[in-house]
Design a protein around this motif. Sequence first.
Motif, PDB file in Angstrom:
ATOM      1  N   ILE A 166       0.831  -1.198   0.000  1.00 60.91           N
ATOM      2  CA  ILE A 166       0.000   0.000   0.000  1.00 60.91           C
ATOM      3  C   ILE A 166       0.876   1.264   0.000  1.00 60.91           C
ATOM      4  O   ILE A 166       0.577   2.255  -0.671  1.00 60.91           O
ATOM      5  N   PHE A 167       2.011   1.189   0.701  1.00 62.90           N
ATOM      6  CA  PHE A 167       2.948   2.321   0.684  1.00 62.90           C
ATOM      7  C   PHE A 167       3.630   2.427  -0.681  1.00 62.90           C
ATOM      8  O   PHE A 167       3.889   3.521  -1.172  1.00 62.90           O
ATOM      9  N   ALA A 168       3.907   1.252  -1.261  1.00 63.49           N
ATOM     10  CA  ALA A 168       4.551   1.232  -2.577  1.00 63.49           C
ATOM     11  C   ALA A 168       3.673   1.955  -3.598  1.00 63.49           C
ATOM     12  O   ALA A 168       4.160   2.747  -4.403  1.00 63.49           O
ATOM     13  N   ILE A 169       2.356   1.700  -3.530  1.00 64.18           N
ATOM     14  CA  ILE A 169       1.447   2.327  -4.493  1.00 64.18           C
ATOM     15  C   ILE A 169       1.254   3.807  -4.162  1.00 64.18           C
ATOM     16  O   ILE A 169       1.226   4.657  -5.062  1.00 64.18           O
ATOM     17  N   ALA A 170       1.153   4.111  -2.866  1.00 66.15           N
ATOM     18  CA  ALA A 170       1.011   5.516  -2.466  1.00 66.15           C
ATOM     19  C   ALA A 170       2.218   6.323  -2.955  1.00 66.15           C
ATOM     20  O   ALA A 170       2.076   7.461  -3.407  1.00 66.15           O
ATOM     21  N   ASN A 171       3.398   5.717  -2.895  1.00 66.17           N
ATOM     22  CA  ASN A 171       4.603   6.415  -3.351  1.00 66.17           C
ATOM     23  C   ASN A 171       4.527   6.736  -4.842  1.00 66.17           C
ATOM     24  O   ASN A 171       4.933   7.821  -5.272  1.00 66.17           O
ATOM     25  N   ILE A 172       3.986   5.803  -5.626  1.00 64.10           N
ATOM     26  CA  ILE A 172       3.867   6.047  -7.068  1.00 64.10           C
ATOM     27  C   ILE A 172       2.925   7.227  -7.322  1.00 64.10           C
ATOM     28  O   ILE A 172       3.213   8.118  -8.116  1.00 64.10           O
ATOM     29  N   ALA A 173       1.789   7.217  -6.611  1.00 66.79           N
ATOM     30  CA  ALA A 173       0.821   8.299  -6.798  1.00 66.79           C
ATOM     31  C   ALA A 173       1.389   9.626  -6.295  1.00 66.79           C
ATOM     32  O   ALA A 173       1.155  10.683  -6.877  1.00 66.79           O
ATOM     33  N   LEU A 174       2.145   9.558  -5.208  1.00 67.96           N
ATOM     34  CA  LEU A 174       2.787  10.755  -4.673  1.00 67.96           C
ATOM     35  C   LEU A 174       3.760  11.335  -5.698  1.00 67.96           C
ATOM     36  O   LEU A 174       3.749  12.540  -5.982  1.00 67.96           O
ATOM     37  N   TRP A 175       4.557  10.448  -6.262  1.00 68.17           N
ATOM     38  CA  TRP A 175       5.547  10.869  -7.277  1.00 68.17           C
ATOM     39  C   TRP A 175       4.848  11.552  -8.446  1.00 68.17           C
ATOM     40  O   TRP A 175       5.295  12.587  -8.929  1.00 68.17           O
ATOM     41  N   GLY A 176       3.723  10.966  -8.882  1.00 68.10           N
ATOM     42  CA  GLY A 176       3.039  11.523 -10.042  1.00 68.10           C
ATOM     43  C   GLY A 176       2.241  12.780  -9.732  1.00 68.10           C
ATOM     44  O   GLY A 176       1.990  13.589 -10.623  1.00 68.10           O
ATOM     45  N   GLY A 177       1.811  12.944  -8.476  1.00 64.29           N
ATOM     46  CA  GLY A 177       0.851  14.005  -8.170  1.00 64.29           C
ATOM     47  C   GLY A 177       1.383  15.215  -7.436  1.00 64.29           C
ATOM     48  O   GLY A 177       0.792  16.290  -7.487  1.00 64.29           O
TER      49      GLY A 177
END
Lengths: 305, 296
Positions: A166-177
């Motif tokens: 869940i953190f791995a995916i949050a990091n991707i969205a954070l990076w993009g957003g």
Amino acid sequence: MTSPRGGRTGRILIPYAMLAPGIVLFVLFMAAPILYTLVLSFQKTQVEGLGLGSGARKTVFAGLENYAAALDPEFLASVGRVLLYGLILVPAMLLLALLFALLLDSRRSRATTFSRVTIFLPYAVPAVISSLLWGFLYLPAVSPAYWIFERLGWDAPRILSNDLVIFAIANIALWGGVGFNMIVMYTSLRAVPTEIYEAARLDGATETQIALRIKVPIIAPAVVMTALFSMVATLQVFAEPTTLRPLSNSLSTTWTPLMKVYRDAFTRDDLGSAAASSVVIALATFLLSFLFLRIVQRRAFGQED
Amino acid sequence: MTAATAVRTRAARRASSRADRDRPSIVATAVLLLGAVYCLIPVLWVLTASTKDGGELFSTFTFAPSTHLGDNIAELTAYRDGLFWRWMLNTALYAGVGAALSTYVSALSGYVLAKFSFPGKSVVFRVLLMGVLVPGVILAIPQYLLFAQFGLTNTYWSVLLPQIISPYGIYLARIYAAASVPTDVVEAARTEGAGELFAFHRVALPMMAPGLVTIFLFQFVAIWNNFMLPYIMLGDDNLFPLTVGLHGLLNQGATVPALYTLVITGALLSILPLIAVFLLLQRYWRVDLAAGAVKA
């Protein structure tokens, strides 16, 4: 504001004719699909006999059956995951975006153009591709973090494991957003006349005090807007976990609500249930959005009336 | 006060307080640069990873480059007779044509909503505004079901058409039209006997152009980023955009790891043109929704 002139009655129809392309597209591709989903969510297919031959399958009114079926434990679990995901992602993203925006606006920062463009850059990378890039960086054989941990002789946590994915995916969205939200906030900071800060400076306020006591309250509407857009986007998360699935065993086909809708519609052929879940997600989105409208409407949407 | 003197006095004021207020802060700059490094890591990774062959990918240090970029590109080009480049063209078609049409429809609708008054105008605007709040993703499945009814799924149309309508684009266009097209100019064109469409194309559209670039960019990124719609609509991989194509390759890579190099090289080739365009046009990004929220 212009009003249609008299003379030819045809003139009255002109604005409607010019709006026609927009309205037709809106009705066909937004309003109609929404209505159709509503209809579907109250229907089910009944199979008579062996289900063979024409007329053996017919569509009947299902009442709230689909909704009851849609709100199963799997769906609730996916909603729970997305709420937790939002709780991790949204505050982190907004705080970082706000921090970067304030630093970009500060007179004491250097390398601001480079940082602004670079931090905004991931916005141009589609979620599928950013998930792909990060997905590889998460693999122990590729990740530089694992390499470092290995040299140090430490046990590295597996970021794609059940607990951490869940953190791995949050990091991707954070990076993009984060860059996009940063630009929204930065744009509104630039719209503030700098004279406002002069008085505070004369009173001896430090740059940090000016940032926290003057700048943050002034751009509050922009922060609220980015918060609500981020929350709405969180409910829709689909591309990132779908892309990461081949790289991780921790992601089920119903990891997020939209993934479950997809599975119901396309692998289970259960359109009623998929439609009902869609309606539930849309309603939740609307609840959040309504709040957004209430807060920003008077400020942003009444400008030239 | 002329613009020149305004700039000069501001510069003078700046200079006077520059002494201690404008000392560079190492901490502030370092935090910004850390953010920049974080954002660059995956880009640097894909740059180096696409120079490695299949074995090196999992055996050499992450950021150590190798020499196989040319081989990888050749291999990707050979993959099913250049399917990758077809995806590239499809993406240009979906995002380029889609964004252009979308910008035109938005400009036209926004202009009418800003410069005409007619019965039902506020209803139209309000309904469109509600559309801003309906994210495209939630519409993908209903759109699929509706297209399926008409046998239009698995065609270019199924991905292109739904994304032309952009309530957000119309909303922005209305702001731009209100701010940049003076009503008397439109009036003058009318007095001279110009038709309304002529007035829009020849008078209003050029005045709105800078704002329309922003709308085009927004739509371009939105369509290019919309994964769910093409993922659902398309079954034939000749019609795929890059995102769906690369997603499919990655999926196969789970069983055929040799495909990983192709996926990574493909990812690099697909983001490079976009990053180039983005860097060229980044000064046009003006998030006016926020600016409007503050100014009013």
